[in-house]
Write an enzyme that holds these catalytic residues in place. Structure first.
Site, PDB file in Angstrom:
ATOM      1  N   ASP A 110      -6.013   8.775  10.072  1.00 42.37           N
ATOM      2  CA  ASP A 110      -4.666   8.361  10.465  1.00 42.37           C
ATOM      3  C   ASP A 110      -4.233   8.963  11.791  1.00 42.37           C
ATOM      4  OD1 ASP A 110      -3.831   6.709   8.192  1.00 42.37           O
ATOM      5  OD2 ASP A 110      -4.128   8.543   7.047  1.00 42.37           O
TER       6      ASP A 110
ATOM      7  N   GLU B  74       0.859  -1.178   0.000  1.00 44.18           N
ATOM      8  CA  GLU B  74       0.000   0.000   0.000  1.00 44.18           C
ATOM      9  C   GLU B  74       0.900   1.234   0.000  1.00 44.18           C
ATOM     10  OE1 GLU B  74      -2.807   0.253   3.144  1.00 44.18           O
ATOM     11  OE2 GLU B  74      -3.777  -1.654   2.666  1.00 44.18           O
TER      12      GLU B  74
ATOM     13  N   TYR C  93     -11.072  -4.620   3.579  1.00 46.72           N
ATOM     14  CA  TYR C  93     -10.159  -4.152   4.613  1.00 46.72           C
ATOM     15  C   TYR C  93     -10.963  -3.966   5.897  1.00 46.72           C
ATOM     16  CZ  TYR C  93      -6.301  -1.222   6.485  1.00 46.72           C
ATOM     17  OH  TYR C  93      -5.267  -0.686   7.221  1.00 46.72           O
TER      18      TYR C  93
END
Length: 261
Positions: A53, A42, A168
């Site tokens: 994040d 990735e 995911y």
């Protein structure tokens, strides 16, 4: 997309490794992940407001943007990676603005030129798939969606409808980094998802050590590691590739030796 299919068809769970484009020596960092045994790469597209994040990847975004990294640079890194590693799947992960500001068709075409296999766009939900996903799938670029502990059975079909490559699973209801979900909750969640889809399920967010990775690999099709690798780049700079290779090898050994229970 066949590269992604092949990565998850191996006789062991897949190790998915993330680094940020433009943070340190991108080419050397990516090569180190491959040499260490990563099955899927990735490549993060730096953005000013990476809302999903944690501190490590936020800092990587700031470092990358501080050197002037552009979307064109990210695509160049991807194309050069593809030339060096023709068989290793490459997924771009990032946020909507850099991907769609020139139009989704433009971005899809550029992904094709660069040899990208899939895209994870964190802030375009499946319900708004037409903003990017349709254009990507028209070019055989996998749209990889995120699924969280809060994704209930009513919403799951919308997530799965356009998802390709792998699903995911975000193991914590929070940002990337040091949080770690309980193993039992991960096993239950993956079992629920596997009952609803034939897609491989890879688990990420909070995976930092080979021991954690091995435990998760026993109950999933893949393990995603990001912040622990990004921290190495931030700490070691030009010496990062060797350190990245060492940690990736330890993670790969753990994930590849795991046996699903």
């Amino acid at each position: 997309m066949s590269r992604l299919t092949n990565a998850f068809a191996k006789p062991h769970p897949a190790l998915v490794c993330f680094v940020t484009a433009g943070d340190g020596d991108t080419a050397a960092n990516l090569d180190a992940l491959v040499e260490g045994g990563a099955d899927v790469i990735e490549l993060g597209m730096p953005f000013t407001d990476p809302m999903a994040d944690g501190p490590a990847i936020q800092a990587a975004n700031i470092r990358s943007l501080g050197t002037g990294t552009t979307t064109a640079d990210v695509l160049r890194h991807a194309a050069e990676f593809r030339a060096r590693h023709p068989d290793v799947p490459l997924v771009l992960m990032g946020y909507a603005n850099p991907m769609i500001r020139r139009g989704p068709e433009w971005f899809a075409d550029e992904c094709v030129k660069a040899g990208v296999d899939g895209v994870i766009c964190v802030d375009i939900p499946p319900e708004e798939d037409e903003a990017l996903g349709l254009a990507l799938r028209a070019k055989n670029i996998a749209t990889i969606f995120l699924c969280a502990p809060t994704t209930d059975s009513a919403r799951l079909p919308a997530v799965l409808r356009g998802c390709e490559g792998f699903l995911y699973y975000v193991s914590v209801a929070g940002i990337t980094g040091k949080q770690q979900a309980a193993q039992a909750s991960i096993a239950d969640a993956v079992a629920r998802l596997k009952a609803a889809t034939d897609l491989p399920v890879a688990v990420g967010f909070g995976v930092r050590t080979p021991e954690q990775a091995e435990a998760i690999a026993r109950v999933s099709d893949g393990v995603v590691v990001g912040s622990a690798l990004v921290e190495i780049v931030g700490e070691h700079g030009s010496d990062a590739p060797e350190k990245l290779r060492e940690l990736t090898q330890a993670l790969a050994n753990a994930v590849h030796s795991a046996r699903k229970g």
